[in-house]
Structure formats: structure tokens, C-alpha cells
Enzyme design. Structure first.
Site, mmCIF file in Angstrom:
data_model
loop_
_atom_site.group_PDB
_atom_site.id
_atom_site.type_symbol
_atom_site.label_atom_id
_atom_site.label_comp_id
_atom_site.label_asym_id
_atom_site.label_seq_id
_atom_site.Cartn_x
_atom_site.Cartn_y
_atom_site.Cartn_z
ATOM 1 N N LYS A 203 -11.861 -2.397 7.591
ATOM 2 C CA LYS A 203 -11.022 -3.282 8.384
ATOM 3 C C LYS A 203 -11.297 -3.154 9.881
ATOM 4 O O LYS A 203 -11.437 -4.152 10.577
ATOM 5 C CB LYS A 203 -9.544 -3.016 8.085
ATOM 6 C CG LYS A 203 -9.172 -3.242 6.624
ATOM 7 C CD LYS A 203 -7.728 -2.916 6.356
ATOM 8 C CE LYS A 203 -7.384 -3.034 4.881
ATOM 9 N NZ LYS A 203 -7.523 -4.391 4.339
ATOM 10 N N ASP B 128 -1.556 6.487 6.383
ATOM 11 C CA ASP B 128 -2.642 5.576 6.036
ATOM 12 C C ASP B 128 -2.807 4.626 7.224
ATOM 13 O O ASP B 128 -1.963 3.777 7.474
ATOM 14 C CB ASP B 128 -2.262 4.819 4.766
ATOM 15 C CG ASP B 128 -3.277 3.747 4.374
ATOM 16 O OD1 ASP B 128 -4.238 3.514 5.135
ATOM 17 O OD2 ASP B 128 -3.092 3.133 3.311
ATOM 18 N N TRP C 9 0.830 -1.209 0.000
ATOM 19 C CA TRP C 9 0.000 0.000 0.000
ATOM 20 C C TRP C 9 0.860 1.253 0.000
ATOM 21 O O TRP C 9 0.478 2.272 -0.582
ATOM 22 C CB TRP C 9 -0.970 -0.035 1.178
ATOM 23 C CG TRP C 9 -1.789 -1.285 1.140
ATOM 24 C CD1 TRP C 9 -1.756 -2.325 2.021
ATOM 25 C CD2 TRP C 9 -2.720 -1.669 0.108
ATOM 26 N NE1 TRP C 9 -2.611 -3.323 1.615
ATOM 27 C CE2 TRP C 9 -3.203 -2.949 0.451
ATOM 28 C CE3 TRP C 9 -3.165 -1.055 -1.063
ATOM 29 C CZ2 TRP C 9 -4.140 -3.619 -0.347
ATOM 30 C CZ3 TRP C 9 -4.098 -1.727 -1.848
ATOM 31 C CH2 TRP C 9 -4.570 -2.987 -1.494
#
Length: 360
Positions: free
Chosen positions: A196, A172, A103
């Protein structure tokens, strides 16, 4: 309905059962209004209360000061890979990035199409098995911010201590937001996809310091400006109403559990149970270095890929679902976010012991 299984999926991930029960009622009849939460107008008094309560509860749980906006946006965390440099960097400015996994790599790729990028550190050569400490890298003096991914779902690593390099932090936090206490003040911006640790897919939470929303260039498209959404209270266009509602219910659930401090204690307990099982075995081998291990995503391998496949298949039959590792590294991955119960971790460990006994 069959008995519920234990969902170790990395996302969309398990939700608190109480929230699912409440949502199932509100889908049909929200607050006894004779209309479901999926049907009410985002301009209605009822939904205004939903989004305002969600923001207030998030501010309380994370101790977010008044000089930060809380935005509920669409497009997933992946859209933020571009929106961050679009809004915070002019073409001649630079952002520093720590490359600690998939990511982060994607964010770096997007940023490079918009502005200058310094990759201050990369753990790619070691299969992203760790995150760096401050003494392992330097940040260019002219960098506007230091960007990092707080928890790496694929490789099972996590920053236990956030960078302290004298730069504004951007992070993030999609996979570990609300899992532990930290000071938000060194951060200019935090974003997190909800699916999540906060709710279902469909909404991305952005927490951004108010002075930063004025940095965006005038020619930036309206929808991609944080200022657009900040000025309209996240309702410039129709927001993802149901996802925001669910986030709000998860926040209420978390408050009832005792808040972030209480859930952090539980998260550490769950992770310890599982890592102890790995460390006390010659059959299982953890991917992440011990000092970088994630409390949210526990990744490990068995002696052969064939045994890993068998492990996943047999675990599924026992109601232990979603354990297959990411295709990029294989192995096993157990995602144990806030809503995942301790009992599920204990049952996985018992299964691991029995599987090792039969196949070791």
C-alpha cells in the site's frame, strides 16, 4: 505504452514512477553486473547491501532505536494476525483489541484461537465510521498489549492520536506507515504489508522490540518465531528479494522528497482537496466521521448505488482507476497513498464536479 492512468486502488497501489523506471532497468541488469535483480542470490554481497540499506533507511526515516529489530517477512499482514499473539502471549495471557474494521476483526478472530482476548472497543454498530478516543473504553489490567489498526482502508478511518492507556502498543500500519511522523517508543511491535505505502506485494515489514522476541514458547514452529528471523537478519530462508529491493528504492525516493515530514504535508494537502470537495457538495457524502477521516483512503457515497456504478465506469474512461468501494460497504473509495500525486486528486475533484453537474 499508453499514457499512465491515476491508480486509486487500495493495494497493490501506485508506486513512484521513478522507482518503476529504476526497477525496470535493474530487472535486466542490476548494478551493471550482467544479471537482473530477480536472479541474484539472496546470499550474495549485492543483495546483502540491498537489504542492509533498506533497513538503515527505514530506521532513519522512522527514527527506530537500536533496541528494535527490523524484519522483512513473508505471508502478508494476515500472517501477523496470528504471529503477534503466538509470540507475545502465552495461552493464559490476554491481549486487548480495538475493533475498528475488517482487518481488526480478522486479527481478533486469529488471536482468539491462541490466547485470551478483550475487545475493549468496537465501532461495528455504526458501520465502522469512526475510531475511539481514550475516554471511550477501558483496557483490562492484565492485558499484555493493546492492539489497533492505525488506518482502516475499507471504511476510510484513521487514528490521528494513538491510544495512551499505559499499555504496550501493537499496531497494524499496513496502509499508513511512513505517511506521518510519530514516536515508536510506546510500541512493542508494528507490522505493515508493503503493497500500500512501501512497495509491491510480497514482503511484510515487522518492527519489534528486541526483548519481546524471547517471549515465544519453545514449542512454537521455527518459521513462526520472530527470534528465528531476527537472529538470521531476515534470511533464515529465501526472502522476497525483489519486493525488498523495491521497498528499498521507495525509501530512497521518500528520502529524496524530504522524508516523512515532507510527505505528511503533501498527504494532508491531498486529503484536504478531496474532503473539501465532498463537504461542499450535497451530492457526495463521506462515510467516516470528520474527526476520524483517513488521509490515505477517502470513502464516500453518491445518492444511489446506480449512480455510484456509473461514477466508477465513467471515471475509468477518464483514466481515474480503482475507485470502486469495498464490496462490504459499496460507494467510492479513493486511495491516495504517499506515491499518489496531487495532480491526480485535483483531476478527480474536477471529474466529481462535472459528474454532479450532469447527474445531480
Amino acid at each position: 505504452m499508453p499514457e499512465r492512468i491515476y491508480n486509486f486502488s487500495p493495494g497493490p497501489a501506485t508506486l513512484p514512477y521513478e522507482v518503476l523506471q529504476e526497477a525496470s532497468r535493474d530487472v535486466l541488469n542490476f548494478r551493471d553486473k550482467g544479471i537482473g535483480i530477480l536472479e541474484i542470490s539472496h546470499r550474495s554481497k549485492e543483495f546483502s547491501e540491498v537489504i542492509q540499506e533498506a533497513e538503515a533507511d527505514l530506521r532513519e526515516l522512522m527514527d527506530i532505536p537500536d533496541d528494535y529489530y527490523v524484519l522483512f517477512l513473508q505471508g502478508g499482514a494476515s500472517t501477523q494476525f496470528a504471529m503477534v499473539p503466538m509470540n507475545l502471549l502465552m495461552p493464559d495471557k490476554k491481549g486487548a483489541y480495538l475493533n475498528t474494521g475488517t482487518w481488526a476483526k480478522k486479527a481478533i478472530k486469529e488471536a482468539k484461537t491462541i490466547a485470551k482476548v478483550q475487545v475493549a472497543y468496537s465501532s461495528e454498530d455504526s458501520s465502522f465510521d469512526h475510531v475511539p478516543t481514550d475516554d471511550q473504553y477501558d483496557v483490562d489490567e492484565d492485558a499484555e498489549y493493546l492492539y489497533f489498526v492505525s488506518n482502516n482502508t475499507i471504511y476510510g478511518t484513521q487514528f490521528h492520536k494513538f491510544p495512551e492507556k499505559g499499555k504496550m502498543l501493537v499496531s497494524d500500519m499496513s496502509s499508513d506507515i511512513l505517511s506521518r511522523r510519530f514516536d515508536i517508543r510506546p510500541f512493542g511491535l508494528i507490522f505493515a504489508g508493503a503493497q500500500k505505502n512501501m512497495g509491491p506485494a510480497g514482503v511484510t515489514v515487522v518492527i519489534v522490540r528486541k526483548d519481546l522476541v524471547n517471549r515465544a514458547p519453545e514449542n512454537l514452529s521455527t518459521m513462526f518465531k520472530y527470534k528465528t528471523h531476527a537472529e538470521k537478519g531476515s534470511m533464515f530462508n529465501t526472502p522476497p528479494c525483489f519486493s525488498i529491493y523495491c521497498v528499498g528504492r521507495v525509501l530512497k525516493w521518500l528520502k529524496a522528497k524530504g522524508g516523512v515530514d515532507a510527505i505528511e504535508k503533501i498527504n494532508r494537502e491531498k486529503a484536504k482537496i478531496l474532503y473539501d470537495a465532498i463537504d461542499n457538495s450535497d451530492f457526495y457524502k463521506g462515510h467516516a466521521r470528520p474527526d476520524s477521516r483517513s488521509f490515505m483512503n477517502v470513502t464516500f457515497n453518491l445518492p444511489t448505488p446506480e449512480l455510484e456504478k456509473k461514477f466508477v465506469e465513467e471515471a475509468e474512461k477518464e483514466g481515474l482507476s480503482g475507485l470502486k468501494g469495498h464490496r462490504s460497504i459499496g460507494g467510492i473509495r479513493a486511495s491516495i497513498y504517499n506515491a499518489f500525486p496531487v495532480k491526480g486528486v485535483e483531476e478527480l475533484v474536477e471529474f466529481m464536479k462535472e459528474f454532479e453537474r450532469k447527474n445531480g
